[in-house]
Scaffold this active site. Structure first.
Site, PDB file in Angstrom:
ATOM      1  N   ASP A 133      23.712 -73.297  55.222  1.00 10.05           N
ATOM      2  CA  ASP A 133      23.944 -74.725  55.137  1.00 10.05           C
ATOM      3  C   ASP A 133      22.732 -75.361  54.441  1.00 10.05           C
ATOM      4  OD1 ASP A 133      25.070 -77.299  55.702  1.00 10.05           O
ATOM      5  OD2 ASP A 133      23.653 -77.476  57.359  1.00 10.05           O
ATOM      6  N   LYS A 134      22.929 -76.534  53.880  1.00  9.71           N
ATOM      7  CA  LYS A 134      21.817 -77.209  53.201  1.00  9.71           C
ATOM      8  C   LYS A 134      21.036 -78.106  54.149  1.00  9.71           C
ATOM      9  CE  LYS A 134      22.460 -80.908  50.779  1.00  9.71           C
ATOM     10  NZ  LYS A 134      21.504 -81.837  51.468  1.00  9.71           N
TER      11      LYS A 134
END
Length: 708
Positions: A400-401
């Site tokens: 995930d960012k």
């Protein structure tokens, strides 16, 4: 699961007609099995020593398993206390420390006081409380398994007077079963906690304009409901009136609140900002995005139910083979070749003693415990031995960012004054307008002003321009603050301003413009900043043998691609909902086999559960992500990912060394037994010595060491 497949499979037409949900402790019989009565299935399960009840959709199914887990923990703790009592008695009655150590190595060397024996027997009985029943059913049904193997090992040790060894093995095995059960229970409670994200009631708007609070389950698509500022949204829907900034991070993972106005969708579990929204229900409570997240977590856990451990599969062959071989050694030579019964009985006894798999059974748990302890010291919480080896086989990692590669909190990254204005003047005007706002972008501007020692008084007559920005009076002059689009609406946009704003937005930054009626004062760019160790982490993962690093994010594509270029990510997928992340992880698993997912939000939980290995950012991550994942990084240091891969490989190497050494000792004494050279005491010494050596080898994992 293998035992249940053997017992119930023939009844329903084959084991392929059974599905297992490990997370919820549920076994499902496929419709193709035909009309099989519940009673027949329950009786088949009972033949394994386990019990079952028909599944209920009311959520009351976990009560029995929670009670069993508490009993298991209680008996395990009591077994450990009894073992400790025996050791204490032993140390108190021994003449010296040297005598005590010699007695632990060979109990037959000198007499053992009966209170010590009683304590060890108590440890065996307490530790074997849940093992002995399964071992009995395995023996009765001729399905030897690890439980039978453990009982035979413990009884064999006690038969020859090795009370301490038998008690230790019984306790360690009970502890491993209790930890496994505890881990599954924690995951089950985490999924139940997801339900708390959405409020239990919703404020429906009646046709006559009045409002009424009703349970969310009673709301139907087409109903209208009110969401006051600061409250969580109860159901998925479409905005009919009002505008507000909505925090969708729990569902989509977007790093910044999203402006919602008429016609846009909102999700159950997301958090409304300052404005009041009137929303039309588009999905029933059991079909919201949040409800689907919960179901996906359960389904993903069911698909990735742990396979049988290697020792368990080995025991199905090893245990009956050794017992049969010992029986043949005892009977064949006297019956066929006139050998002495006493001689060959002794050799059979030696064979059973050396076949006692204490070193083999102890070697892996001790290695796992040492590895888990070392991981915890390094700030990496691994939720059980099943997940300590997996990082060694990783081929790809999806990340995930927001909150993982980035910090998860917006910051001012660029201040662009225009004309004769200075940075301090621009920050002073923006901070004055935003001083009373709780919006994350406003807080970022105020923090930047404070860091530059700019502390203006709040602006007067501040008014919110819904979906556009703010206006207010500062220093006796009216100013405005808004997006680049608002500048164009005011007719104050210029080619130079447009060029600079578009360049900042192309880098994934949110642009805030400040001006007055005469001109634009300047631009402020806000972004979720990348962790400083992120780029080094990606390089270290590649160096550790991870072939592919992928970013999965709910943010816009421009932001995602800009950050991917900066960090060195191999592949980017942006603007994803939870089901999109899950689908991408499934594709990666199909392409690479063993894949990890790293995330921190509820929206990441389905992908974390579906991946071969789920890794949560524990220090900042949501409870759902932490509990669903198999590994939690208890600090914000994502460079620990590469350390985890290296540590798993080191652990796997130690486990293989211990298994090979244990089996090698067995094989050597097996040959010596047939040759008539091995003695009972030699077999005991070899077994105890092998156990100590594999334990010492496993404890090497506790020593801090750096990746090579």
């Amino acid at each position: 699961m293998a035992v249940l497949k053997q017992a119930v499979g023939p009844l329903v037409g084959g084991p392929d007609r059974l599905a297992f949900d490990v997370l919820n402790g549920r076994m499902t019989v496929a419709p193709a099995a035909g009309n099989i009565s519940d009673l027949a299935i329950l009786e088949a399960v009972a033949t394994t020593g386990m019990s079952a009840v028909p599944w209920q959709a009311t959520g009351a199914n976990g009560t029995g398993s929670d009670g069993h887990r508490r009993q298991q923990l209680l008996f395990t703790a009591a077994s450990g206390a009894s073992l400790l009592l025996g050791v204490t008695i032993h140390m108190a009655t021994a003449g010296s420390i040297g005598d005590a150590l010699r007695l632990l190595v060979s109990h037959a060397a000198q007499p053992m006081p009966w209170p010590e024996i009683a304590a060890y027997v108590g440890a065996v009985l307490l530790g074997g409380r849940f093992v002995a029943v399964k071992a009995w059913y395995a023996l009765r049904n001729l399905r030897p398994d690890i439980n039978l193997l453990m009982v035979v090992a413990v009884l064999g040790a006690m038969l020859i007077g090795e009370w301490f060894e038998g008690a230790t093995v019984a306790f360690l095995f009970a502890l491993s079963l209790a930890l496994e059960s505890w881990s599954v229970g924690r995951a089950r409670r985490a999924v139940a906690a997801l339900l708390d994200l959405a409020p239990p009631t919703v404020r429906l708007l009646r046709p006559d304009g009045s409002e009424i609070d009703v349970p969310v389950a009673e709301a139907r698509p087409g109903d209208r409901f009110i969401v006051p500022g600061g409250e969580r949204i109860a159901l998925d829907g479409r905005v009919l009136s009002g505008s507000s900034a909505v925090n969708q991070a729990p569902i989509t993972g977007e790093s910044l609140p999203v402006e919602k106005q008429e016609g846009l969708e909102v999700y159950a579990g997301s958090i409304n900002g300052d404005g009041t929204l009137t929303v039309e229900v588009t999905k029933a409570a059991d079909d919201t995005t949040l409800a689907r997240i919960i179901r996906m977590i359960e389904d993903a856990h069911a698909r990735r139910a742990p396979s049988e451990q290697w020792v368990e599969r080995f025991a199905r062959i090893y245990t009956p083979a050794v017992m049969m071989l010992a029986l043949l050694v005892f009977l064949v030579p006297p019956l066929l070749f006139g050998g002495l019964w006493e001689d060959w009985f002794y050799r059979a006894l030696v064979l059973l003693v050396i076949a006692c798999p204490c070193a083999l059974v102890i070697s892996t748990p001790v290695s796992i415990v040492a590895s888990l302890a070392a991981s915890a010291r390094a700030g990496v919480l691994v939720k059980g031995g099943a997940f300590i080896e997996l990082p060694a086989r990783l081929k790809a990692i999806a990340m995930d960012k927001t909150g993982t590669i980035t910090r998860g909190e917006p910051e001012v990254v660029d201040v662009v004054p225009l004309g004769t204005h200075t940075e301090a003047e621009l920050l002073a005007r923006a901070a004055a307008l935003e001083a009373r706002s709780t919006h994350p972008l406003a807080r970022a501007i105020v923090r930047r002003a404070e860091s530059r020692n700019v502390s203006p008084a709040s602006a007067a007559d501040v008014q919110l321009l819904k979906g556009k920005g703010l206006t207010g009076t500062f220093g006796g002059e009216p100013f405005w603050l808004g997006s680049h689009r608002y500048v164009a609406e005011r007719g104050q946009d210029t080619p130079d301003i447009a060029r600079q704003a578009e360049a900042l937005e192309a880098d994934g930054k949110t642009v805030i413009v400040v001006g007055n009626a005469r001109h634009v004062c300047g631009l402020i760019a806000v972004a979720d900043t990348v962790r400083p160790e992120a780029a080094g982490m990606v390089k270290a993962l590649h160096a550790a043998g991870v072939k592919h690093v992928v970013m999965l994010t709910g943010d816009n594509r421009a932001t995602a691609e800009a950050i991917a270029r900066q960090v060195g990510i191999d592949e980017v997928h942006a603007e994803l909902l939870p089901e999109d992340k899950l689908r991408n992880v499934e594709q990666l698993v199909g392409r690479y086999g063993t894949v990890a997912m790293v995330g921190d939000g509820v929206n990441d939980a389905p992908a974390l559960a579906r991946a071969s290995l789920g890794i949560a950012m524990g220090a900042i991550g949501s409870d759902a992500a932490i509990e669903t994942a198999d590994v939690a990084l208890m600090t914000d240091d994502i460079s620990k990912l590469a350390w985890l891969v290296w540590h798993a490989r080191r652990t796997l190497a130690v486990i293989r060394q211990n298994i090979l050494f244990s089996l090698g000792v067995k094989a050597a004494f097996l040959l010596l037994t047939f040759a008539g050279v091995a003695s009972l005491w030699g077999a005991i010494a070899a077994d105890v010595g092998a156990s100590l050596l594999v334990v010492f080898n496993a404890l090497r994992l506790l020593r801090p060491a750096a990746p090579r």
